[in-house]
Design a protein around this motif. Structure first.
Motif, PDB file in Angstrom:
ATOM      1  N   ARG A 149      12.966 -25.070  -2.114  1.00 32.18           N
ATOM      2  CA  ARG A 149      12.327 -26.073  -2.979  1.00 32.18           C
ATOM      3  C   ARG A 149      12.105 -27.382  -2.226  1.00 32.18           C
ATOM      4  O   ARG A 149      11.040 -27.999  -2.314  1.00 32.18           O
ATOM      5  CB  ARG A 149      13.207 -26.287  -4.203  1.00 32.18           C
ATOM      6  CG  ARG A 149      12.690 -27.275  -5.203  1.00 32.18           C
ATOM      7  CD  ARG A 149      13.573 -27.196  -6.428  1.00 32.18           C
ATOM      8  NE  ARG A 149      13.362 -28.297  -7.336  1.00 32.18           N
ATOM      9  CZ  ARG A 149      14.003 -28.423  -8.471  1.00 32.18           C
ATOM     10  NH1 ARG A 149      14.896 -27.526  -8.856  1.00 32.18           N
ATOM     11  NH2 ARG A 149      13.766 -29.447  -9.251  1.00 32.18           N
ATOM     12  N   GLU A 168       6.408 -17.751  -7.351  1.00 32.17           N
ATOM     13  CA  GLU A 168       6.532 -18.657  -8.509  1.00 32.17           C
ATOM     14  C   GLU A 168       5.481 -18.322  -9.565  1.00 32.17           C
ATOM     15  O   GLU A 168       5.781 -18.308 -10.758  1.00 32.17           O
ATOM     16  CB  GLU A 168       6.400 -20.117  -8.060  1.00 32.17           C
ATOM     17  CG  GLU A 168       6.628 -21.072  -9.205  1.00 32.17           C
ATOM     18  CD  GLU A 168       6.612 -22.524  -8.773  1.00 32.17           C
ATOM     19  OE1 GLU A 168       6.983 -23.355  -9.611  1.00 32.17           O
ATOM     20  OE2 GLU A 168       6.242 -22.824  -7.637  1.00 32.17           O
ATOM     21  N   ARG A 169       4.257 -18.041  -9.134  1.00 30.90           N
ATOM     22  CA  ARG A 169       3.214 -17.660 -10.106  1.00 30.90           C
ATOM     23  C   ARG A 169       3.549 -16.336 -10.790  1.00 30.90           C
ATOM     24  O   ARG A 169       3.314 -16.168 -11.974  1.00 30.90           O
ATOM     25  CB  ARG A 169       1.856 -17.561  -9.418  1.00 30.90           C
ATOM     26  CG  ARG A 169       1.252 -18.903  -9.020  1.00 30.90           C
ATOM     27  CD  ARG A 169      -0.195 -18.803  -8.587  1.00 30.90           C
ATOM     28  NE  ARG A 169      -0.392 -17.946  -7.439  1.00 30.90           N
ATOM     29  CZ  ARG A 169      -0.308 -18.320  -6.153  1.00 30.90           C
ATOM     30  NH1 ARG A 169       0.010 -19.568  -5.882  1.00 30.90           N
ATOM     31  NH2 ARG A 169      -0.503 -17.467  -5.190  1.00 30.90           N
ATOM     32  N   LEU A 184       5.803 -20.363   2.783  1.00 36.64           N
ATOM     33  CA  LEU A 184       5.313 -21.254   1.728  1.00 36.64           C
ATOM     34  C   LEU A 184       4.322 -20.535   0.816  1.00 36.64           C
ATOM     35  O   LEU A 184       4.379 -20.668  -0.416  1.00 36.64           O
ATOM     36  CB  LEU A 184       4.680 -22.504   2.335  1.00 36.64           C
ATOM     37  CG  LEU A 184       5.649 -23.457   3.044  1.00 36.64           C
ATOM     38  CD1 LEU A 184       4.879 -24.515   3.820  1.00 36.64           C
ATOM     39  CD2 LEU A 184       6.625 -24.078   2.059  1.00 36.64           C
ATOM     40  N   HIS A 185       3.425 -19.757   1.396  1.00 37.52           N
ATOM     41  CA  HIS A 185       2.444 -18.991   0.617  1.00 37.52           C
ATOM     42  C   HIS A 185       3.163 -17.961  -0.267  1.00 37.52           C
ATOM     43  O   HIS A 185       2.848 -17.824  -1.451  1.00 37.52           O
ATOM     44  CB  HIS A 185       1.445 -18.312   1.560  1.00 37.52           C
ATOM     45  CG  HIS A 185       0.453 -17.455   0.861  1.00 37.52           C
ATOM     46  ND1 HIS A 185      -0.593 -17.970   0.133  1.00 37.52           N
ATOM     47  CD2 HIS A 185       0.364 -16.110   0.778  1.00 37.52           C
ATOM     48  CE1 HIS A 185      -1.287 -16.978  -0.383  1.00 37.52           C
ATOM     49  NE2 HIS A 185      -0.733 -15.830  -0.006  1.00 37.52           N
ATOM     50  N   VAL A 210       4.030 -30.509   0.943  1.00 35.29           N
ATOM     51  CA  VAL A 210       2.872 -31.101   0.272  1.00 35.29           C
ATOM     52  C   VAL A 210       2.863 -32.624   0.335  1.00 35.29           C
ATOM     53  O   VAL A 210       1.918 -33.262  -0.117  1.00 35.29           O
ATOM     54  CB  VAL A 210       2.742 -30.641  -1.199  1.00 35.29           C
ATOM     55  CG1 VAL A 210       2.533 -29.142  -1.266  1.00 35.29           C
ATOM     56  CG2 VAL A 210       3.956 -31.056  -2.021  1.00 35.29           C
ATOM     57  N   ARG A 267       9.284 -26.867   0.238  1.00 41.20           N
ATOM     58  CA  ARG A 267       7.983 -26.833  -0.455  1.00 41.20           C
ATOM     59  C   ARG A 267       7.526 -28.246  -0.828  1.00 41.20           C
ATOM     60  O   ARG A 267       6.348 -28.572  -0.707  1.00 41.20           O
ATOM     61  CB  ARG A 267       8.063 -25.945  -1.686  1.00 41.20           C
ATOM     62  CG  ARG A 267       8.196 -24.458  -1.328  1.00 41.20           C
ATOM     63  CD  ARG A 267       8.256 -23.589  -2.541  1.00 41.20           C
ATOM     64  NE  ARG A 267       6.923 -23.560  -3.163  1.00 41.20           N
ATOM     65  CZ  ARG A 267       6.695 -23.117  -4.390  1.00 41.20           C
ATOM     66  NH1 ARG A 267       7.696 -22.668  -5.135  1.00 41.20           N
ATOM     67  NH2 ARG A 267       5.477 -23.110  -4.876  1.00 41.20           N
ATOM     68  N   GLU A 268       8.455 -29.081  -1.277  1.00 37.41           N
ATOM     69  CA  GLU A 268       8.096 -30.461  -1.617  1.00 37.41           C
ATOM     70  C   GLU A 268       7.692 -31.248  -0.377  1.00 37.41           C
ATOM     71  O   GLU A 268       6.738 -32.021  -0.407  1.00 37.41           O
ATOM     72  CB  GLU A 268       9.240 -31.155  -2.360  1.00 37.41           C
ATOM     73  CG  GLU A 268       9.410 -30.641  -3.782  1.00 37.41           C
ATOM     74  CD  GLU A 268      10.460 -31.406  -4.571  1.00 37.41           C
ATOM     75  OE1 GLU A 268      10.574 -32.638  -4.394  1.00 37.41           O
ATOM     76  OE2 GLU A 268      11.169 -30.761  -5.368  1.00 37.41           O
ATOM     77  N   ALA A 323       6.267 -18.031  -1.326  1.00 33.60           N
ATOM     78  CA  ALA A 323       7.046 -18.720  -2.362  1.00 33.60           C
ATOM     79  C   ALA A 323       6.146 -19.142  -3.519  1.00 33.60           C
ATOM     80  O   ALA A 323       6.532 -19.025  -4.689  1.00 33.60           O
ATOM     81  CB  ALA A 323       7.759 -19.932  -1.772  1.00 33.60           C
ATOM     82  N   ALA A 324       4.949 -19.612  -3.214  1.00 35.46           N
ATOM     83  CA  ALA A 324       4.005 -19.997  -4.264  1.00 35.46           C
ATOM     84  C   ALA A 324       3.573 -18.780  -5.081  1.00 35.46           C
ATOM     85  O   ALA A 324       3.487 -18.843  -6.310  1.00 35.46           O
ATOM     86  CB  ALA A 324       2.793 -20.700  -3.647  1.00 35.46           C
ATOM     87  N   ARG A 325       3.308 -17.669  -4.400  1.00 36.56           N
ATOM     88  CA  ARG A 325       2.927 -16.438  -5.103  1.00 36.56           C
ATOM     89  C   ARG A 325       4.059 -15.944  -5.981  1.00 36.56           C
ATOM     90  O   ARG A 325       3.841 -15.507  -7.124  1.00 36.56           O
ATOM     91  CB  ARG A 325       2.541 -15.352  -4.106  1.00 36.56           C
ATOM     92  CG  ARG A 325       1.192 -15.626  -3.455  1.00 36.56           C
ATOM     93  CD  ARG A 325       0.730 -14.470  -2.632  1.00 36.56           C
ATOM     94  NE  ARG A 325       0.535 -13.316  -3.523  1.00 36.56           N
ATOM     95  CZ  ARG A 325       0.362 -12.087  -3.096  1.00 36.56           C
ATOM     96  NH1 ARG A 325       0.374 -11.811  -1.817  1.00 36.56           N
ATOM     97  NH2 ARG A 325       0.178 -11.104  -3.953  1.00 36.56           N
ATOM     98  N   SER A 358       8.986 -20.390 -12.543  1.00 38.23           N
ATOM     99  CA  SER A 358       9.854 -21.242 -11.722  1.00 38.23           C
ATOM    100  C   SER A 358      11.332 -21.007 -12.000  1.00 38.23           C
ATOM    101  O   SER A 358      12.165 -21.522 -11.299  1.00 38.23           O
ATOM    102  CB  SER A 358       9.510 -22.714 -11.922  1.00 38.23           C
ATOM    103  OG  SER A 358       9.638 -23.045 -13.291  1.00 38.23           O
TER     104      SER A 358
END
Length: 116
Positions: A34, A110-111, A103-104, A41, A37-38, A106-108, A115
């Motif tokens: 987390r 989460e979707r 990162l990619h 961005v 990831r923060e 982790a985003a997938r 979360s």
């Protein structure tokens, strides 16, 4: 070799000393991921206090230390606060595509899972 700390600096592994197992260990924890990831961005270095993490202050300190000692982040002092940034260039040079892939993914995830 690790950069030697002074009174106002923290030790960080040199690029050549980064180890895949240490980086993967650091990224495997949900709280540390987390943070990464923060930072990924953010356009600027972030103070540790800017992260709203579901753990105690001492545990937060531990997570940042693991990220720093593995070479995932660089921490410096800005006044009395520690600020953190991703070592994206170093990670990309040693492990091409790893950080972006994590990162990619982790985003997938989460979707896909949400979360929680």
């Amino acid at each position: 070799m690790t950069t030697a700390p002074t009174a106002r600096t923290l030790p960080h592994p040199e690029r050549e000393a980064l180890r895949l197992e240490a980086v993967l260990h650091a990224l495997a924890d949900p709280v540390r991921l987390r943070v990464v990831r923060e930072l990924a961005v953010s356009e600027e270095k972030l103070p540790c206090s800017s992260f709203d993490l579901p753990v105690t202050k001492s545990t937060t300190t531990h997570h940042f230390r693991v990220l720093r000692e593995s070479g995932v982040i660089r921490q410096t002092y800005r006044g009395t606060a520690k600020v953190s940034e991703l070592r994206r260039t170093d990670l990309e040079a040693v492990f091409p595509g790893l950080l972006d892939s994590v990162l990619h993914s982790a985003a997938r995830q989460e979707r896909r899972l949400g979360s929680g």
